[in-house]
Design an enzyme around this catalytic site. Structure first.
Site, short mmCIF file in Angstrom:
data_model
loop_
_atom_site.label_atom_id
_atom_site.label_comp_id
_atom_site.label_asym_id
_atom_site.label_seq_id
_atom_site.Cartn_x
_atom_site.Cartn_y
_atom_site.Cartn_z
N MET A 74 0.84 -1.20 0.00
CA MET A 74 0.00 0.00 0.00
C MET A 74 0.88 1.25 0.00
O MET A 74 0.39 2.36 0.28
CB MET A 74 -0.95 -0.01 1.20
CG MET A 74 -1.91 -1.21 1.16
SD MET A 74 -3.43 -0.94 2.08
CE MET A 74 -2.80 -0.64 3.71
N HIS A 126 9.28 -3.37 3.50
CA HIS A 126 8.85 -3.59 2.12
C HIS A 126 10.05 -3.87 1.21
O HIS A 126 9.99 -4.72 0.31
CB HIS A 126 8.14 -2.34 1.57
CG HIS A 126 6.87 -1.96 2.27
ND1 HIS A 126 6.73 -0.80 2.99
CD2 HIS A 126 5.66 -2.58 2.34
CE1 HIS A 126 5.50 -0.71 3.46
NE2 HIS A 126 4.83 -1.77 3.09
N GLN A 132 5.68 -11.64 7.18
CA GLN A 132 5.11 -12.34 8.34
C GLN A 132 4.58 -11.36 9.38
O GLN A 132 3.86 -11.73 10.28
CB GLN A 132 6.16 -13.27 8.97
CG GLN A 132 5.62 -14.07 10.12
CD GLN A 132 6.17 -15.47 10.19
OE1 GLN A 132 6.36 -16.14 9.17
NE2 GLN A 132 6.45 -15.92 11.39
#
Ligand code: AMP
Length: 293
Positions: free
Chosen positions: A30, A37, A148
């Site tokens: 997002m 990321h 995770q």
């Protein structure tokens, strides 16, 4: 690095890469990217030749009173980070491109969305599996990488791929943390300095749980109580949930055995932070699983 805004252009670019024999790796996000990321991009690069990062704040996974409108966005910053990390394509569609009309086809998730974030955010995971299914169909990746940190999401996506036969391999990536233990999150920008200082209590609570289990504790409720006590020492913290569930079906367990997920969500002001650890408990052996296979 290329940037696409439309589905048709994205398909054309990826078809070209595939025609050259390249394997497609995919990292859905997002945006408002951080090192967590970027490590997903690193992992995608290890498993593929052409890495696509999607940047899309997906409205269908936000509840009516959640932070869709205020979710942090900075495309230029994200573009530079992706380029520096060696991504090949950013797919950053407008909402109208992904949802020209409200989707009339939706998902129903059994069991796996009953607890944890699924219980507190009704419809959230339906929105997640909807957008991830659309993205998988648009990009048709060979591999896709998920963190995770969002353990319930990861487990639901793995099951989505299994149940609907998506031809993609899901790879999980360990949670990336700040040096003081706070899990990196785009939402950490919501924290004021006092809340940021106190937010380390989440990781400390998970470590406390792990230490208790390592010293032989197997009673889930006693572990949760100890975590609650520790988090209560942070004056700004408001617990949404602390749960211990089995990794297999995400249902609560009374006594720890097998693969267990210890997960929490805690508000600091308007920031709702989540974190978790996964442990494998076998007799008196306890092992942390940084990324679910
Ligand atoms: P988001 O942009 O928050 O939707 O996250 C996109 C992907 O990045 C998801 O697969 C997340 O699990 C993953 N992710 C977010 N934060 C972290 C982190 N701190 N460490 C590892 N992966 C993360």
């Amino acid at each position: 690095m290329l940037i696409t805004r439309t589905i048709s252009k994205t398909r054309a670019v990826i078809a070209q890469a595939r025609a050259q024999g390249e394997r497609i790796g995919f990292v859905p996000t997002m945006g408002y990217l951080h090192e967590g990321h970027l490590q997903l991009i690193d992992i995608a690069k290890q498993h593929s030749d052409f890495v696509v990062v999607s940047i899309f704040v997906n409205p269908t996974q936000f509840g009516p009173h959640e932070d869709f409108a205020s979710y942090p966005r900075d495309f230029e910053r994200d573009r530079k980070l992706c380029e520096a990390r060696g991504a090949d394509l950013i797919f950053a569609p407008e909402v109208s491109e992904m949802y020209p009309e409200r989707s009339l086809i939706t998902f129903h998730i059994e069991k796996l969305a009953d607890r944890l974030c699924g219980a507190r955010r009704p419809g959230h995971f339906n929105g997640v599996v909807l957008v991830v299914s659309k993205l998988f169909n648009i990009i048709q990746p060979d591999v896709a990488v998920f963190g995770q940190k969002d353990a319930q999401q990861l487990i639901i996506i793995k099951r989505l791929v299994q149940d609907l036969n998506f031809p993609v391999k899901i790879i999980s990536a360990p949670t990336v943390r700040e040096s003081d233990g706070l899990a990196m999150s785009s939402r950490n920008v919501y924290l004021n300095p006092e809340q940021r200082a106190q937010s380390t209590v989440l990781y400390r609570a998970l470590q406390r749980a792990k230490a208790l289990i390592e010293s032989g504790e197997r009673d889930a409720q006693r572990i949760i109580s100890e975590m609650e006590k520790l988090i209560a020492t942070a004056s700004e913290a408001r617990i949404d949930y602390i749960e211990i569930v089995s990794v297999r079906d995400l249902q609560p367990i009374a006594r720890l055995d097998g693969q267990v997920l210890i997960a929490l969500a805690v508000y600091f002001g308007k920031a709702r932070l989540i974190d978790n650890i996964v442990l494998e408990v076998a007799g008196d052996q306890v092992r942390e699983i940084p990324a679910l296979p």
